[in-house]
Design a protein around this motif. Structure first.
Motif, mmCIF file in Angstrom:
data_model
loop_
_atom_site.group_PDB
_atom_site.id
_atom_site.type_symbol
_atom_site.label_atom_id
_atom_site.label_comp_id
_atom_site.label_asym_id
_atom_site.label_seq_id
_atom_site.Cartn_x
_atom_site.Cartn_y
_atom_site.Cartn_z
ATOM 1 N N ALA A 68 20.070 35.605 -22.376
ATOM 2 C CA ALA A 68 20.748 34.667 -23.274
ATOM 3 C C ALA A 68 21.096 33.374 -22.540
ATOM 4 O O ALA A 68 21.017 32.273 -23.107
ATOM 5 C CB ALA A 68 22.008 35.317 -23.845
ATOM 6 N N ILE A 69 21.487 33.485 -21.261
ATOM 7 C CA ILE A 69 21.797 32.302 -20.457
ATOM 8 C C ILE A 69 20.560 31.414 -20.312
ATOM 9 O O ILE A 69 20.645 30.182 -20.402
ATOM 10 C CB ILE A 69 22.323 32.721 -19.073
ATOM 11 C CG1 ILE A 69 23.702 33.374 -19.206
ATOM 12 C CG2 ILE A 69 22.389 31.520 -18.118
ATOM 13 C CD1 ILE A 69 24.204 33.993 -17.917
ATOM 14 N N ILE A 70 19.390 32.025 -20.088
ATOM 15 C CA ILE A 70 18.164 31.242 -19.918
ATOM 16 C C ILE A 70 17.784 30.536 -21.226
ATOM 17 O O ILE A 70 17.341 29.378 -21.213
ATOM 18 C CB ILE A 70 17.012 32.145 -19.433
ATOM 19 C CG1 ILE A 70 17.332 32.699 -18.038
ATOM 20 C CG2 ILE A 70 15.691 31.366 -19.389
ATOM 21 C CD1 ILE A 70 17.585 31.654 -16.980
ATOM 22 N N VAL A 71 17.974 31.212 -22.351
ATOM 23 C CA VAL A 71 17.725 30.559 -23.646
ATOM 24 C C VAL A 71 18.643 29.345 -23.783
ATOM 25 O O VAL A 71 18.212 28.257 -24.206
ATOM 26 C CB VAL A 71 17.939 31.546 -24.809
ATOM 27 C CG1 VAL A 71 17.865 30.818 -26.145
ATOM 28 C CG2 VAL A 71 16.894 32.663 -24.758
ATOM 29 N N TRP A 72 19.924 29.516 -23.436
ATOM 30 C CA TRP A 72 20.874 28.398 -23.469
ATOM 31 C C TRP A 72 20.433 27.285 -22.525
ATOM 32 O O TRP A 72 20.487 26.100 -22.889
ATOM 33 C CB TRP A 72 22.257 28.917 -23.057
ATOM 34 C CG TRP A 72 23.267 27.848 -22.781
ATOM 35 C CD1 TRP A 72 24.070 27.219 -23.687
ATOM 36 C CD2 TRP A 72 23.582 27.267 -21.501
ATOM 37 N NE1 TRP A 72 24.857 26.297 -23.049
ATOM 38 C CE2 TRP A 72 24.588 26.306 -21.715
ATOM 39 C CE3 TRP A 72 23.121 27.503 -20.197
ATOM 40 C CZ2 TRP A 72 25.131 25.557 -20.675
ATOM 41 C CZ3 TRP A 72 23.659 26.745 -19.167
ATOM 42 C CH2 TRP A 72 24.655 25.798 -19.400
ATOM 43 N N ARG A 73 19.990 27.657 -21.333
ATOM 44 C CA ARG A 73 19.593 26.676 -20.314
ATOM 45 C C ARG A 73 18.470 25.772 -20.808
ATOM 46 O O ARG A 73 18.459 24.573 -20.523
ATOM 47 C CB ARG A 73 19.163 27.447 -19.045
ATOM 48 C CG ARG A 73 18.242 26.708 -18.079
ATOM 49 C CD ARG A 73 18.940 25.574 -17.380
ATOM 50 N NE ARG A 73 18.052 24.897 -16.467
ATOM 51 C CZ ARG A 73 17.336 23.818 -16.764
ATOM 52 N NH1 ARG A 73 17.378 23.288 -17.967
ATOM 53 N NH2 ARG A 73 16.559 23.254 -15.849
ATOM 54 N N PHE A 74 17.520 26.311 -21.548
ATOM 55 C CA PHE A 74 16.355 25.543 -21.971
ATOM 56 C C PHE A 74 16.401 25.166 -23.449
ATOM 57 O O PHE A 74 15.388 25.172 -24.139
ATOM 58 C CB PHE A 74 15.074 26.322 -21.654
ATOM 59 C CG PHE A 74 14.759 26.379 -20.186
ATOM 60 C CD1 PHE A 74 14.342 25.243 -19.510
ATOM 61 C CD2 PHE A 74 14.906 27.552 -19.477
ATOM 62 C CE1 PHE A 74 14.066 25.281 -18.158
ATOM 63 C CE2 PHE A 74 14.627 27.610 -18.112
ATOM 64 C CZ PHE A 74 14.211 26.471 -17.451
ATOM 65 N N THR A 75 17.595 24.845 -23.927
ATOM 66 C CA THR A 75 17.777 24.385 -25.301
ATOM 67 C C THR A 75 18.373 22.982 -25.303
ATOM 68 O O THR A 75 19.331 22.713 -24.578
ATOM 69 C CB THR A 75 18.698 25.344 -26.082
ATOM 70 O OG1 THR A 75 18.104 26.643 -26.122
ATOM 71 C CG2 THR A 75 18.899 24.855 -27.519
ATOM 72 N N ARG A 78 19.731 20.166 -22.312
ATOM 73 C CA ARG A 78 19.842 20.931 -21.068
ATOM 74 C C ARG A 78 18.485 21.218 -20.432
ATOM 75 O O ARG A 78 18.414 21.585 -19.258
ATOM 76 C CB ARG A 78 20.584 22.247 -21.334
ATOM 77 C CG ARG A 78 22.069 22.072 -21.603
ATOM 78 C CD ARG A 78 22.762 23.419 -21.767
ATOM 79 N NE ARG A 78 22.305 24.121 -22.937
ATOM 80 C CZ ARG A 78 22.857 23.998 -24.150
ATOM 81 N NH1 ARG A 78 23.892 23.182 -24.328
ATOM 82 N NH2 ARG A 78 22.382 24.681 -25.172
ATOM 83 N N ILE A 79 17.401 21.062 -21.193
ATOM 84 C CA ILE A 79 16.062 21.307 -20.654
ATOM 85 C C ILE A 79 15.823 20.475 -19.398
ATOM 86 O O ILE A 79 15.193 20.929 -18.448
ATOM 87 C CB ILE A 79 14.982 20.983 -21.715
ATOM 88 C CG1 ILE A 79 15.052 22.008 -22.854
ATOM 89 C CG2 ILE A 79 13.581 20.964 -21.097
ATOM 90 C CD1 ILE A 79 14.097 21.694 -23.991
ATOM 91 N N HIS A 80 16.342 19.246 -19.375
ATOM 92 C CA HIS A 80 16.088 18.328 -18.265
ATOM 93 C C HIS A 80 17.309 18.153 -17.360
ATOM 94 O O HIS A 80 17.355 17.219 -16.563
ATOM 95 C CB HIS A 80 15.664 16.961 -18.812
ATOM 96 C CG HIS A 80 14.494 17.020 -19.735
ATOM 97 N ND1 HIS A 80 13.215 17.287 -19.308
ATOM 98 C CD2 HIS A 80 14.420 16.887 -21.087
ATOM 99 C CE1 HIS A 80 12.391 17.294 -20.346
ATOM 100 N NE2 HIS A 80 13.094 17.062 -21.425
#
Length: 213
Positions: A68-75, A78-80
């Motif tokens: 779930a953290i990784i999904v949040w990270r790349f949304t 936050r992607i960049h």
């Protein structure tokens, strides 16, 4: 006023964004898988009195949270974001540290009291499936982590590989107990889980093994 999390890097090429979509898809898959695996393992562990199986279930739940953290990270923005990457990396690492103390304490208690776990054929089937499936999922995430220069993603991929190692250790303990009455293999497998979790947590916290670090 711009928050640190939204300070972004220059836009990346289409291959980068394709990798982002793939890693999010894999993380969603992990989230569903780990949720089901963790629930089944904890229930089976409680029923059988197996601390290794309970620890494996908790680890699966932690892996689901990491996904779930990784999904949040790349949304979104936050992607960049370097700040979001660092925050995600720390959050993934903390999950390892939450697992180790509980599992180690319970394992030592089981060894001292010589409390014998019951046979769990459900646990055997569950851990066998993880031994087969988790390395494939983890290896795919680690490849994408190098492409994305993301230590957080690499940490999540390492969690999937750790899940396979732990599943193998728990599987040996469950089979040894079921076939030969080697009850002490179960808490020993749990201690192995705790030790590996600490090591992986330290490496993820430091961002070791990622080109961006």
């Amino acid at each position: 006023m711009t928050t640190p999390e939204l300070l972004v890097l220059p836009q990346r090429d289409p291959a980068f964004h394709q990798a982002v979509r793939r890693v999010k898809l894999l993380s969603w898959l992990s989230l569903v898988w780990m949720g089901a695996e963790g629930t089944i393992a904890i229930i089976a562990g409680i029923l059988a009195g197996s601390i290794a199986l309970i620890g494996f279930g908790i680890d699966s739940a932690i892996e689901g949270f990491a996904s779930a953290i990784i999904v949040w990270r790349f949304t979104g923005a936050r992607i960049h974001s370097h700040a979001a990457e660092r925050r995600a990396q720390k959050l993934v690492a903390v999950q390892f540290f939450l697992l180790a103390p509980y599992v180690a304490t319970e394992a030592i208690h089981k060894l001292v009291t010589a409390e014998h776990p019951s046979t769990s054929w459900l646990g055997i089937a569950l851990t066998a499936s993880s031994v087969i499936g988790m390395p494939l999922l983890g290896a795919a995430k680690i490849r994408l982590a190098h492409q994305l220069e993301s230590a957080a993603t690499k940490g999540e991929g390492n969690q999937n590989l750790l899940c396979a190692y732990l599943a193998g250790a728990v599987l040996v303990g469950l089979i040894g107990n079921a076939l030969f009455g080697l009850w002490w293999l179960d808490p020993l497998a749990a201690l192995f889980i705790a030790g590996v979790a600490v090591r992986e947590g330290r490496e993820t916290w430091r961002g070791e093994g990622c080109a961006c670090c």
